[in-house]
Design a protein around this motif. Structure first.
Motif, short mmCIF file in Angstrom:
data_model
loop_
_atom_site.label_atom_id
_atom_site.label_comp_id
_atom_site.label_asym_id
_atom_site.label_seq_id
_atom_site.Cartn_x
_atom_site.Cartn_y
_atom_site.Cartn_z
N MET A 1 16.92 15.99 -14.03
CA MET A 1 18.36 16.03 -14.22
C MET A 1 19.08 15.17 -13.19
O MET A 1 20.27 14.97 -13.25
N ALA A 2 18.36 14.66 -12.23
CA ALA A 2 18.97 13.86 -11.20
C ALA A 2 18.31 12.50 -11.10
O ALA A 2 17.30 12.24 -11.72
N LYS A 3 18.90 11.63 -10.30
CA LYS A 3 18.37 10.28 -10.17
C LYS A 3 17.15 10.25 -9.27
O LYS A 3 16.41 9.29 -9.27
N HIS A 4 16.96 11.28 -8.49
CA HIS A 4 15.79 11.36 -7.62
C HIS A 4 14.68 12.07 -8.40
O HIS A 4 14.36 11.65 -9.50
N PRO A 5 14.08 13.11 -7.87
CA PRO A 5 13.08 13.83 -8.66
C PRO A 5 13.72 14.51 -9.87
O PRO A 5 14.82 15.03 -9.78
N GLN A 6 13.03 14.48 -11.00
CA GLN A 6 13.52 15.16 -12.19
C GLN A 6 12.89 16.54 -12.23
O GLN A 6 11.80 16.74 -12.77
N LEU A 7 13.61 17.48 -11.65
CA LEU A 7 13.07 18.81 -11.45
C LEU A 7 13.36 19.72 -12.64
O LEU A 7 14.36 19.57 -13.33
N ASN A 8 12.48 20.67 -12.83
CA ASN A 8 12.58 21.63 -13.91
C ASN A 8 13.55 22.75 -13.50
O ASN A 8 13.45 23.31 -12.42
N LEU A 9 14.51 23.06 -14.39
CA LEU A 9 15.49 24.09 -14.05
C LEU A 9 14.82 25.44 -13.80
O LEU A 9 15.26 26.23 -12.95
N ARG A 10 13.77 25.72 -14.54
CA ARG A 10 13.04 26.98 -14.37
C ARG A 10 12.42 27.04 -12.98
O ARG A 10 12.43 28.09 -12.32
N HIS A 11 11.90 25.92 -12.53
CA HIS A 11 11.31 25.87 -11.19
C HIS A 11 12.39 26.03 -10.12
O HIS A 11 12.18 26.67 -9.08
N LEU A 12 13.56 25.44 -10.36
CA LEU A 12 14.66 25.57 -9.40
C LEU A 12 15.12 27.02 -9.29
O LEU A 12 15.38 27.52 -8.19
N GLU A 13 15.17 27.70 -10.41
CA GLU A 13 15.55 29.11 -10.39
C GLU A 13 14.50 29.92 -9.62
O GLU A 13 14.84 30.87 -8.88
N ALA A 14 13.24 29.54 -9.75
CA ALA A 14 12.18 30.24 -9.03
C ALA A 14 12.37 30.12 -7.52
O ALA A 14 12.15 31.09 -6.77
N ILE A 15 12.80 28.95 -7.07
CA ILE A 15 13.03 28.73 -5.64
C ILE A 15 14.15 29.62 -5.14
O ILE A 15 14.05 30.27 -4.09
N VAL A 16 15.24 29.69 -5.91
CA VAL A 16 16.38 30.52 -5.51
C VAL A 16 15.96 31.99 -5.44
O VAL A 16 16.29 32.70 -4.48
#
Length: 416
Positions: free
Chosen positions: A1-16
């Motif tokens: 979703m970004a110009k840098h790493p294209q991270l998975n939203l599910r993975h981002l939620e896991a971090i939070v």
């Protein structure tokens, strides 16, 4: 979703979730993901970013500085995704979807943004490096999830629906949050690294912004600043979608939208300007009506300076003269005035160099009714990085020094 790493939203939620609960096992239960899968997801994100996000201990996990910085950005990004998705559903009079940010994928949002920017699936495919079927599928899946059409064909182009326009704005704001998070992580490696994107209107870019940029570049050699020029409406739209961090220039009163914050920095007094050797310079104390005898070049209807120019004449009981040329480009206006006896309104700072070179002169003051506030405009929920905060502070300082130290080149003019 970004110009840098294209991270998975599910993975981002896991971090939070892991950071909030302090436990991988508790986080796996909360988001219904197996513990090995969650551990692998966090490890993958850390590898992509090149930063450890958690300190692992037998008793659980604690966020590192990088983890705390990124978690704050992830929470804001996910909130934007949720707001966008629910706004689309609400606009279609559909019930909200619980945890909608868990259902929407980063790939779906990237596909929608790509097609919107390109105006067609074919061009979006070439630009994004994805197949057309993959883009079609991602956008179709997103439409089915939201139960709302997002793209419509118009001839050979593909255009966003009203619902898509809403979703795109929040998707871009989420993207901007993640970009800010990546910049903050980069600053952990290289102090002062990061980016600032500034929108600017004519007055600010004449004197103040160059001074601020030069000073900022010396203080932060690792930083990158992108300056965007354009009309106010265009710049404001880009600011509200997260494509710019701040906007510098004449403030609007009242603000045109509710989701921005304006900070006044100084008062500007536009003056009437003409070429050196203009006939009016030989007529000290000329009556205001003499201004009707010369051609004017002023921006088109809708520009604040146009409104103030019209009010200047009405304040003296006169109808504004017919404009033969309407133009908002300072460069074009300057060039035109050097050719003949044209008049315009400018800030003294906008023609400082031409005044020093003896090319343009202040013909007369425009009066107190034309005063305008110059300041900063930002999103009301903007959370600047340390670098962006430093840029704003730097610009404030330049404004204070400029307004307190500059000397006026002429005495106040009084009409006969």
């Amino acid at each position: 979703m970004a110009k840098h790493p294209q991270l998975n939203l599910r993975h981002l939620e896991a971090i939070v979730t892991a950071g909030r609960l302090g436990s991988i096992s508790s986080a796996s239960e909360a988001i219904h993901l197996s513990q090995p899968a969650l551990t692998q997801a966090i490890g993958r994100v850390e590898a992509q970013l090149g930063h450890l996000l958690f300190d692992r201990q037998p008793s659980g996990v604690t966020s590192t500085e990088a983890g705390r910085l990124l978690t704050a950005r992830i929470e804001r990004a996910l909130a934007y995704v949720a707001r966008g998705g629910q706004a689309v559903r609400r606009g279609a009079r559909l019930p909200p979807l619980p945890h909608i940010e868990r259902r929407i994928t980063a790939g779906q949002l990237r596909a929608l943004i790509s097609v919107d920017q390109a105006g067609s699936f074919a061009l979006a495919s070439r630009r994004a490096g994805l197949s057309e079927p993959a883009l079609h599928r991602a956008c179709r899946d997103l439409e089915q999830l939201l139960s709302v059409p997002l793209l419509v064909r118009q001839g050979r182009t593909v255009q966003p629906t009203a619902a898509a326009v809403i979703l795109l704005r929040f998707a871009r704001l989420a993207q901007a949050e993640m970009e800010a998070g990546f910049d903050e992580l980069e600053a952990l490696r290289s102090e002062g690294a990061g980016r600032v994107t500034v929108g600017t209107m004519p007055l600010a870019r004449a004197i103040l912004l160059p001074q601020a940029l030069a000073r900022f570049a010396r203080a932060y050699p690792m930083a990158s600043v992108n300056v965007v020029e354009g009309p106010y409406v265009e710049l404001l739209a880009r600011l509200r979608e997260g494509e710019m961090d701040l906007l510098i220039g004449a403030m609007r009163n009242p603000p045109p939208v509710k989701d921005i914050a304006q900070e006044p920095l100084f008062i500007d007094d536009p003056v009437i300007v003409g070429r050196a050797g203009h006939p009016l310079l030989a007529e000290p104390g000329f009556p205001f009506s003499r201004l009707l005898d010369f051609p004017w070049v002023i921006p088109a209807t809708g520009a604040p300076v146009r409104y103030r120019w019209e009010e200047m004449f009405k304040d003296h009981g006169l109808e504004p003269p017919r404009l033969r040329i309407e133009c908002g480009s300072v460069l074009v206006v300057r060039g035109l005035m050097l050719e003949d006896d044209w008049l315009t309104l400018m800030s003294r700072d906008q023609f400082l160099f031409e005044r020093r070179a003896g090319l343009l002169k202040e013909i007369a003051g425009a009066g107190p009714s034309l005063r305008r506030q110059i300041g900063l405009t930002v999103r009301d929920d903007w959370r600047p990085t340390q670098l962006q905060t430093a840029f704003v502070d730097n610009f404030r300082t330049v404004c204070v020094e400029w307004t307190s130290g500059k000397a006026m080149d002429s005495e106040p003019f009084r009409y006969a």
